[in-house]
Design an enzyme around this catalytic site. Structure first.
Site, PDB file in Angstrom:
ATOM      1  N   TRP A 104      15.446  30.527  66.782  1.00 47.35           N
ATOM      2  CA  TRP A 104      16.522  30.110  67.687  1.00 47.35           C
ATOM      3  C   TRP A 104      17.890  30.426  67.119  1.00 47.35           C
ATOM      4  O   TRP A 104      18.788  30.853  67.852  1.00 47.35           O
ATOM      5  CB  TRP A 104      16.368  28.636  68.062  1.00 47.35           C
ATOM      6  N   ASP A 174      23.051  23.401  67.061  1.00 49.57           N
ATOM      7  CA  ASP A 174      22.039  23.433  68.117  1.00 49.57           C
ATOM      8  C   ASP A 174      20.965  22.423  67.728  1.00 49.57           C
ATOM      9  O   ASP A 174      20.207  22.642  66.792  1.00 49.57           O
ATOM     10  CB  ASP A 174      21.442  24.843  68.231  1.00 49.57           C
ATOM     11  N   LYS A 198      13.146  18.725  75.675  1.00 49.32           N
ATOM     12  CA  LYS A 198      12.254  18.219  74.625  1.00 49.32           C
ATOM     13  C   LYS A 198      12.383  16.695  74.527  1.00 49.32           C
ATOM     14  O   LYS A 198      11.465  15.959  74.829  1.00 49.32           O
ATOM     15  CB  LYS A 198      12.564  18.860  73.272  1.00 49.32           C
TER      16      LYS A 198
HETATM   17  N1  PMP Z   1      17.447  26.192  70.751  1.00 47.39           N
HETATM   18  C1  PMP Z   1      16.302  25.618  70.353  1.00 47.39           C
HETATM   19  C2  PMP Z   1      16.238  25.001  69.000  1.00 47.39           C
HETATM   20  C3  PMP Z   1      15.199  25.594  71.211  1.00 47.39           C
HETATM   21  O1  PMP Z   1      14.058  25.025  70.816  1.00 47.39           O
HETATM   22  C4  PMP Z   1      15.311  26.168  72.496  1.00 47.39           C
HETATM   23  C5  PMP Z   1      14.169  26.142  73.492  1.00 47.39           C
HETATM   24  N2  PMP Z   1      12.922  26.033  73.006  1.00 47.39           N
HETATM   25  C6  PMP Z   1      16.514  26.783  72.849  1.00 47.39           C
HETATM   26  C7  PMP Z   1      17.562  26.758  71.963  1.00 47.39           C
HETATM   27  C8  PMP Z   1      16.675  27.431  74.193  1.00 47.39           C
HETATM   28  O2  PMP Z   1      16.690  26.478  75.174  1.00 47.39           O
HETATM   29  P1  PMP Z   1      16.698  26.821  76.739  1.00 47.39           P
HETATM   30  O3  PMP Z   1      15.339  27.353  77.051  1.00 47.39           O
HETATM   31  O4  PMP Z   1      17.001  25.524  77.378  1.00 47.39           O
HETATM   32  O5  PMP Z   1      17.742  27.831  76.970  1.00 47.39           O
END
Ligand code: PMP
Length: 364
Positions: A104, A174, A198
């Site tokens: 991520w 994040d 989550k």
């Molecule tokens: N950052 C992290 C740490 C994530 O786990 C996720 C999704 N699994 C995201 C960003 C992206 O999130 P979204 O699908 O809501 O764009």
């Protein structure tokens, strides 16, 4: 009869608290005192306005958000924040630092590179992201526009146990997959964001907490689309356009549930217990091998391998048949991933541990 609920170990969208689902179900067709569904009412009406205000107030209470921070509800999930952060805060001729601790944060820095300069303060790529850096491992640029990090890497299952120090450089986090899983020191950050699906609510919305003072220092860019401008969302209390009303409503119910079970200290104690139970089983005989280094094991996403890929396939299949769903890990790590977010019940962890013991006995 309706299908009984399984133990849902999915990484996100993920399990929600049962009382939240039940309340939403009870009120879905006609909200008490209103006579229409939350899905049908105007976002400018009194009822929804109240939902938004109460949700914000509960978030402030839960996380101890200081008064000089805005709480925003923004569409587009966490991925849009990968772009909004640099578009608003990275001068086009400047540079931002990124800690790359997993898939991520790799995505986050990729988006920042499209906007301005970036420097990698640390990367765990060589070790397939099995650890996070110590403060002393970071190479920090004192002139960076900000330092960005990911408090919990959902795919690799590594989690920071401290908030990186940055001197005077603004800190961005994040925290999509561990938001509200433990106490959070908002004041150490200039901006925190989390995709909701989550620990907070349904997919498609991000919770953003941003410091007023930093908001004032936004990069002036006349070409920045309105919807990507944090200041516009802040001035309009997340109501510049029609917000994701249902997602905010569910988020509000999740906040109420968290407060009812003792807030972040309460849920943290439960999360520590669940994770300790599962990691103890992983470590018990050496049959299972944890992916993350022990000092940065995630409380939320527990990643582990079995002796062979064939056994991993078998494990996932048999677990699913036994009502333990969503355990197959991400392909970049392989093996298993048990996501045990706030709403995941302790009974589900006990069931997984029993299943692991039985599987090892039969296949060890
Ligand atoms: N950052 C992290 C740490 C994530 O786990 C996720 C999704 N699994 C995201 C960003 C992206 O999130 P979204 O699908 O809501 O764009």
């Amino acid at each position: 009869m309706s299908t009984p609920r399984v133990f849902n170990f999915a990484a996100g969208p993920a399990v929600l608290p049962l009382p939240v689902l039940e309340e939403a179900q009870r009120d879905l067709v006609s909200m008490p005192g209103v006579g229409m569904s939350i899905l049908e009412m105007s976002h400018r009406g009194k009822f929804f306005e109240g939902v938004l205000k109460q949700t914000e107030a509960d978030i402030r209470k839960l996380a101890g958000v200081p008064d000089d921070y805005k709480v925003l509800f923004l569409p587009g999930g966490a991925s849009l924040q990968f772009s909004m952060v640099p578009l608003n805060f990275l001068p086009r001729d400047g540079s931002a630092d990124y800690i790359v601790s997993g898939a991520w944060s790799e995505k986050a820095i990729k988006e920042a590179k499209k906007v301005g300069g970036t420097k990698t303060a640390w990367t765990g790529k060589e070790g397939n992201f099995s650890t996070v850096p110590a403060q002393g491992d970071l190479t920090l640029d004192p002139n960076a526009a900000y330092l960005s990090f990911t408090s919990n890497e959902t795919i690799h299952g590594v989690e920071f146990k401290y908030v990186p120090g940055t001197g005077n450089v603004p800190l961005v986090c994040d925290t999509s997959s561990d938001m509200f899983s433990r106490p959070v020191d908002v004041a150490k950050h200039s901006l925190i964001y989390a995709g909701a699906q989550k620990n907070i609510g349904p997919a498609g919305i991000a919770l953003v907490i941003v410091k007023d003072e930093w908001l004032k220092k936004r990069v002036e860019d006349a070409k920045l689309p309105t919807m990507l401008n944090y200041a516009i969302h802040a001035e309009n209390t997340s109501m510049y356009n029609t917000p994701p009303c249902f997602a905010i409503y569910i988020m509000g119910l999740v906040m109420k549930w968290l407060l009812s079970i003792g807030g972040l200290d309460g849920i943290h104690a439960i999360n520590l217990r669940k994770a300790a139970t599962l990691y103890a089983e992983i470590d018990r005989t050496g049959y299972y091998k944890g992916h993350a280094a022990k000092d940065c094991r995630s409380l939320m996403n527990v990643t582990f391998r079995l002796p062979s890929e064939a056994l991993e396939e078998k494990f996932a299949k048999e677990a699913k048949a036994a009502g333990l769903d969503g355990l197959k890990g991400h392909r970049s790590v392989g093996g298993m991933r048990a996501s045990i977010y706030n709403a995941f019940p302790e009974a589900g962890v006990a069931a997984l541990v029993a299943f692991m013991q039985e599987f090892e006995k039969k296949n060890g």
